[in-house]
Motif scaffolding. Structure first.
Motif, PDB file in Angstrom:
ATOM      1  N   GLN A 106      39.243  28.588  47.793  1.00  0.00           N
ATOM      2  CA  GLN A 106      40.532  29.452  48.091  1.00  0.00           C
ATOM      3  C   GLN A 106      39.914  30.982  48.596  1.00  0.00           C
ATOM      4  O   GLN A 106      41.785  31.242  49.575  1.00  0.00           O
ATOM      5  CB  GLN A 106      41.234  29.575  46.458  1.00  0.00           C
ATOM      6  CG  GLN A 106      41.985  29.274  45.509  1.00  0.00           C
ATOM      7  CD  GLN A 106      41.926  29.678  44.631  1.00  0.00           C
ATOM      8  OE1 GLN A 106      42.178  29.313  43.322  1.00  0.00           O
ATOM      9  NE2 GLN A 106      42.398  30.808  44.879  1.00  0.00           N
TER      10      GLN A 106
ATOM     11  N   GLY B 191      43.515  29.961  41.149  1.00  0.00           N
ATOM     12  CA  GLY B 191      42.837  30.742  40.872  1.00  0.00           C
ATOM     13  C   GLY B 191      41.878  30.477  40.420  1.00  0.00           C
ATOM     14  O   GLY B 191      40.276  30.906  40.209  1.00  0.00           O
TER      15      GLY B 191
ATOM     16  N   ALA C 214      46.820  32.485  38.032  1.00  0.00           N
ATOM     17  CA  ALA C 214      48.314  32.937  38.497  1.00  0.00           C
ATOM     18  C   ALA C 214      48.625  34.507  37.678  1.00  0.00           C
ATOM     19  O   ALA C 214      49.166  34.925  36.672  1.00  0.00           O
ATOM     20  CB  ALA C 214      49.262  31.822  37.986  1.00  0.00           C
ATOM     21  N   CYS C 215      48.069  34.997  37.461  1.00  0.00           N
ATOM     22  CA  CYS C 215      47.694  36.085  36.910  1.00  0.00           C
ATOM     23  C   CYS C 215      47.502  37.708  37.598  1.00  0.00           C
ATOM     24  O   CYS C 215      47.598  38.393  36.545  1.00  0.00           O
ATOM     25  CB  CYS C 215      45.616  36.219  36.205  1.00  0.00           C
ATOM     26  SG  CYS C 215      44.637  36.839  36.985  1.00  0.00           S
TER      27      CYS C 215
ATOM     28  N   GLY D 203      45.990  36.707  44.161  1.00  0.00           N
ATOM     29  CA  GLY D 203      47.278  37.882  43.694  1.00  0.00           C
ATOM     30  C   GLY D 203      47.800  37.793  44.508  1.00  0.00           C
ATOM     31  O   GLY D 203      48.476  38.703  44.713  1.00  0.00           O
TER      32      GLY D 203
ATOM     33  N   GLU E  19      52.719  34.924  41.715  1.00  0.00           N
ATOM     34  CA  GLU E  19      52.492  34.650  40.267  1.00  0.00           C
ATOM     35  C   GLU E  19      53.375  35.365  39.543  1.00  0.00           C
ATOM     36  O   GLU E  19      53.349  35.342  38.405  1.00  0.00           O
ATOM     37  CB  GLU E  19      51.012  35.697  39.993  1.00  0.00           C
ATOM     38  CG  GLU E  19      50.212  34.462  40.868  1.00  0.00           C
ATOM     39  CD  GLU E  19      49.064  35.747  40.739  1.00  0.00           C
ATOM     40  OE1 GLU E  19      49.062  36.304  42.580  1.00  0.00           O
ATOM     41  OE2 GLU E  19      47.642  35.514  40.271  1.00  0.00           O
TER      42      GLU E  19
HETATM   43 CU1  CUM Z   1      44.598  35.386  39.150  1.00  0.00          CU
HETATM   44  S1  CUM Z   1      44.714  33.572  39.895  1.00  0.00           S
HETATM   45 MO1  CUM Z   1      45.785  33.608  41.642  1.00  0.00          MO
HETATM   46  O1  CUM Z   1      45.430  35.351  41.663  1.00  0.00           O
HETATM   47  O2  CUM Z   1      44.212  32.670  42.778  1.00  0.00           O
END
Ligand code: CUM
Ligand code: MCN
Length: 799
Positions: free
Chosen positions: A231, A263, A378-379, A560, A756
């Motif tokens: 990512q 994530g 997805a926090c 995020g 998210e």
């Molecule tokens: Cu906290 S999961 Mo997204 O931030 O990759």
């Protein structure tokens, strides 16, 4: 999806259409995904490529007495076997984490969770590599595992990290935010205090594509090419360079298509490093692809927050203070991937969407014999936990005071005139009109009528003892996404700015190079739309390039929900720089002063004379031609922007869930789900809705079925999709979406992140609905039929 057509379809939001020109254009990337032409890491096949497999610990906690790799080494197809001892000799058995800890790459002294990496076999094919794993003999001395986070702190608990000199317990950190004294005073003076213990269980992001890598070190040039499910490719390159000592200019990270990240694909996993070491040992490219169980057992988990929340209020439900103590189970290594200064992520946004005068939280992190991680799925860096906590507490408060949950929210929601709002723990919310979104959700759902229906149903049930019970659950969430201002946050020492490079070619098409990385969010479409809106070039003629460190500028990547807030802003600013260059070129073309030019949808014309103008395509050609340009004006049409966001963006939303529960079986059916989201200006409303749909499904999953459970020996009880349940369309209702648009005042096009939001906001709505149906004050997720049935009997189960 006819190639060469713009792929536009009618705008279902006609009437309040997206302010962005190409609104709901269909996703450019779907032309290849829907035809099975995506190119994922496991599709990469290099000549002479070898295959790796990881030997994993069957124990949650055990000392390694010996490892005999002889049997595996004599397998005819095996080329190399790597153990912790081999890595120790290279100084690579342990690597630093982003959270001030170290983590084992391959276990040397002990194994600390079931599924931990113990050895890596490299063979000519994947089957041989897997077969050879069973030829490695490891002698273990089992130790008492620490599975319960509370037990981890007991004085007689086994010390998990006894390799750290002087360590005598499992405590990792203590962290606090807010004003303890002011909060204490608010609680002392309060007319009413409600409190509740709740667990946000350990769950897993579970992308359909597991993690994988192909590592290819050219023994002649010394150049390392890594194809990986990353990512954050640039962050990975910097970290690999630091760990293995190859300078960054000789490392190329390529993230091809990613089949879901959520994530899970932020961190660098031991298998990746083993593949890199294996290519250096064998001189051949090495592929390693996780299977499902490996993914579920050993890679970044999410949540595992044991929370005790307290809410102080007046008797009519006006919140005076919030207080929470968290015990955070971080597993065997503190390997959370989040801004370095925030050991509990952004959890301290737990005052949520309410006007709360005083708040304080403490978070204590502990080691347990479970996989490391904690920040994933997805926090938004633990805003999931924060949002769940406050939305559950507000319902508990309503329950205790005998008030309507909607009314309690109404009395406490931030008012528009309070923005920009600085909350009690220091966040500055950029913009919002919360009551508008809330009332819209209630209206869409027909809240009052639903309550009347519920009352009728209860009466019927009281009389006949039959039928299901219906529940209505609310949640209102505030997100904080787009990390982040360099002065406030960094990851592993790198400031959280991201770059965009835009090149307009001589014939008027363009390419946009970005440091973020789509995992399914549709960046190829939406970022092209952003540039199109600024320059008037068709989005079909704008190629968005991500996920290749050789072809994109430095930046920290996608998590995020920061792509739109940070890289999106960078793209806008780069496009605006290009437009200013285009203005100078157009002025030279038209032989007028640049100040006399007016920009109108892809064209500069002379003020007062629409006919005298040149389009962006003509300007692009002229910029690359022999046209004489004024002193100091560079030819060509390109620009770069490194965007350091002044603040995070604060999307928000109001959710309402209606469930029917069968009290005889505890079975929950989600009847309706109304979601009003506000992410500021929407670039592509259809993509935004897709993001919301996915997140709402996540919420149903976590609230009703997902949990990573362990037995007392530390055996992982959810290592397959037979045991770790994911929601399907069968469990999801037809979503009812609404929106409000409150632009972010500091983002150049007023957009806020959305990726998210629904995962953060929806679990509380579902849980609140189920508990409302059965009239129970609190029960922990997941509300499986067994949990619901037990809660109805007055004996809530612990997860
Ligand atoms: Cu906290 S999961 Mo997204 O931030 O990759
Ligand atoms: N968008 C828009 N208008 C806005 C905001 C966003 O049109 N006002 C569009 C964006 O242009 C982008 C998409 O919506 O195409 C999501 O944008 P954003 O909110 O910026 O989030 P990111 O692109 O940074 O994605 C990350 C976020 C995270 S952190 C997780 S976890 C998650 C999520 O996205 N993982 C996903 N959604 C996912 N969706 C899919 N399909 N797969 C994942 O792995």
């Amino acid at each position: 999806l006819t190639p060469g057509t713009s792929g536009r379809r009618p705008d279902p939001f006609a009437g309040h259409a997206s302010p962005m020109g190409h609104g709901n254009m269909v996703r450019k990337e779907d032309a290849r995904f829907l035809r099975g032409r995506g190119r994922f890491v496991d599709d990469i096949r290099l000549p002479g490529m070898l295959h790796g497999a990881v030997l994993r610990s069957p124990y949650a906690h055990a000392r390694i007495l010996s490892i005999d790799t002889g049997g595996a080494e004599s397998h005819p197809k095996v080329r190399a076997v790597i153990t912790g001892a081999d890595l120790e000799r290279r100084g690579m058995a342990w690597i630093p984490t982003l959270s001030h800890d170290v983590a084992a790459v391959l276990a040397t002294d002990k194994v600390r969770y079931q599924g931990q990496e113990v050895a890596f076999v490299v063979a000519e094919d994947r089957y041989a590599a897997r077969d050879a794993l069973s030829l490695i003999e490891v002698e273990y001395e089992p130790l008492e595992p620490v599975i319960d986070a509370h037990r981890a702190l007991a004085p007689d608990a086994p010390v998990i990290r006894d390799e750290i000199p002087g360590r005598t317990d499992n405590h990792i950190f203590d962290w606090e935010a807010g004003d303890a004294a002011a909060t204490e005073a608010a609680f002392a003076a309060a007319e009413h205090v409600s409190s509740c213990e709740m667990l946000y269980p350990r769950v897993h992001p579970a992308p359909l594509e597991t993690c994988g890598i192909v590592a290819d070190l050219d023994p002649v040039s010394g150049r390392l090419v890594v194809y990986a499910t990353a990512q954050a490719p640039h962050a990975h390159r910097a970290l690999y360079s630091g760990i293995i000592g190859i300078p960054e200019n000789r490392i190329r990270i390529i993230s091809p298509d990613i089949g879901g990240g959520f994530g899970n694909k932020v961190a660098i996993y031991p298998g990746y490093l083993c593949a890199v070491i294996a290519t250096s040992i064998t001189g051949a490219p090495v592929k390693w692809t996780e299977d499902r169980s490996e993914n579920l057992m050993s890679t970044s988990f999410a949540r595992d927050f044991h929370m005790r929340g307290e809410i102080a209020a007046t008797r009519d439900g006006r919140i005076q203070g919030l207080r929470v103590q968290v015990l955070a189970d971080h597993g065997a290594f503190n390997g959370t991937s989040q801004p370095s200064k925030f050991p509990a992520g952004f959890f301290h946004i737990f005052t949520g969407s309410y006007s709360v005068p005083a708040a304080h939280c403490t978070v204590r992190g502990v080691y347990t014999n479970k996989a490391p991680g904690g920040v994933a799925y997805a926090c938004s860096f633990r805003i999931t936990e924060a949002s769940y906590l406050v939305e559950r507490l507000v319902d508990v408060l309503a329950f205790d005071l005998g008030l309507d949950a909607a009314e309690v929210r109404r009395r406490n929601l931030l008012r528009p005139e309070q923005f920009p709002y600085r909350c009690a723990t220091g966040w500055e919310y950029d913009s919002g009109d919360y009551p508008r979104a809330f009332e819209l959700a209630l209206e869409m759902a027909g809240y009052d009528e639903l309550r009347r229906e519920q009352a009728r149903g209860r009466r019927t049930r009281a009389e006949t003892g039959e039928g299901t019970v219906m529940g209505i659950g609310l949640s209102f969430f505030t997100e904080a996404v787009g990390a982040g201002p360099r002065k406030d946050m960094d990851i592993g020492g790198f400031g959280m700015a991201d770059a965009a490079e835009l090149r307009v070619h001589p014939t008027g098409s363009a390419e946009l190079r970005l440091s973020c990385m789509s995992q399914g969010q549709g960046h190829e479409t939406t970022f092209a739309q952003i540039v199109s809106e600024e320059l008037g070039i068709s989005p079909d003629d704008i190629e968005v390039i991500e996920g290749d460190t050789d072809r994109t500028p430095f930046g920290l990547g996608t998590y995020g929900s920061r792509s739109t807030p940070v890289s999106g802003a960078a793209a806008v600013m780069a496009a605006r720089k290009v437009r200013e260059r285009a203005r100078l070129v157009a002025a030279a073309m038209l032989e007028v002063s640049a100040d006399d030019l007016v920009w109108d949808k892809g064209r500069f014309h002379v003020r007062g004379d629409r006919a005298a103008g040149v389009g962006i395509g003509e300007i692009a050609l002229a910029a690359h031609s022999g046209l004489e340009l004024p002193e100091g004006v560079e030819g060509q049409l390109d620009a770069t922007c490194v965007y350091n966001p002044p603040n995070l963006t604060f999307p928000f939303g109001a959710y309402l869930c209606v469930v029917d529960v069968d009290p005889g079986t505890g079975q929950v059916t989600v009847r309706r789900f109304v979601a009003v989201d506000d992410c500021g200006v929407r670039i592509n409303p259809a993509i935004v809705e897709g993001q919301v749909h996915g997140g709402l499904a996540d919420g149903i999953g976590m609230a009703l079925m997902e949990v990573m459970a362990f037995d007392t020996d530390g055996n992982h009880l959810g290592a397959s999709f037979m045991d770790y349940l994911l929601p399907t369309s069968m469990e999801c209702p037809s979503w009812e979406l609404g929106k409000t648009v409150t632009p972010s005042p500091h983002h150049p096009i007023g957009a806020k992140g959305i990726g998210e939001s629904a995962t953060v906001g929806s679990p509380a709505a579902v849980v609140n609905a189920v508990l409302d149906a059965i009239g129970v004050r609190h029960a922990d997720m997941p509300l499986t039929p067994a949990h619901v049935w037990s809660a109805i009997q007055g004996r809530p189960l612990r997860t």
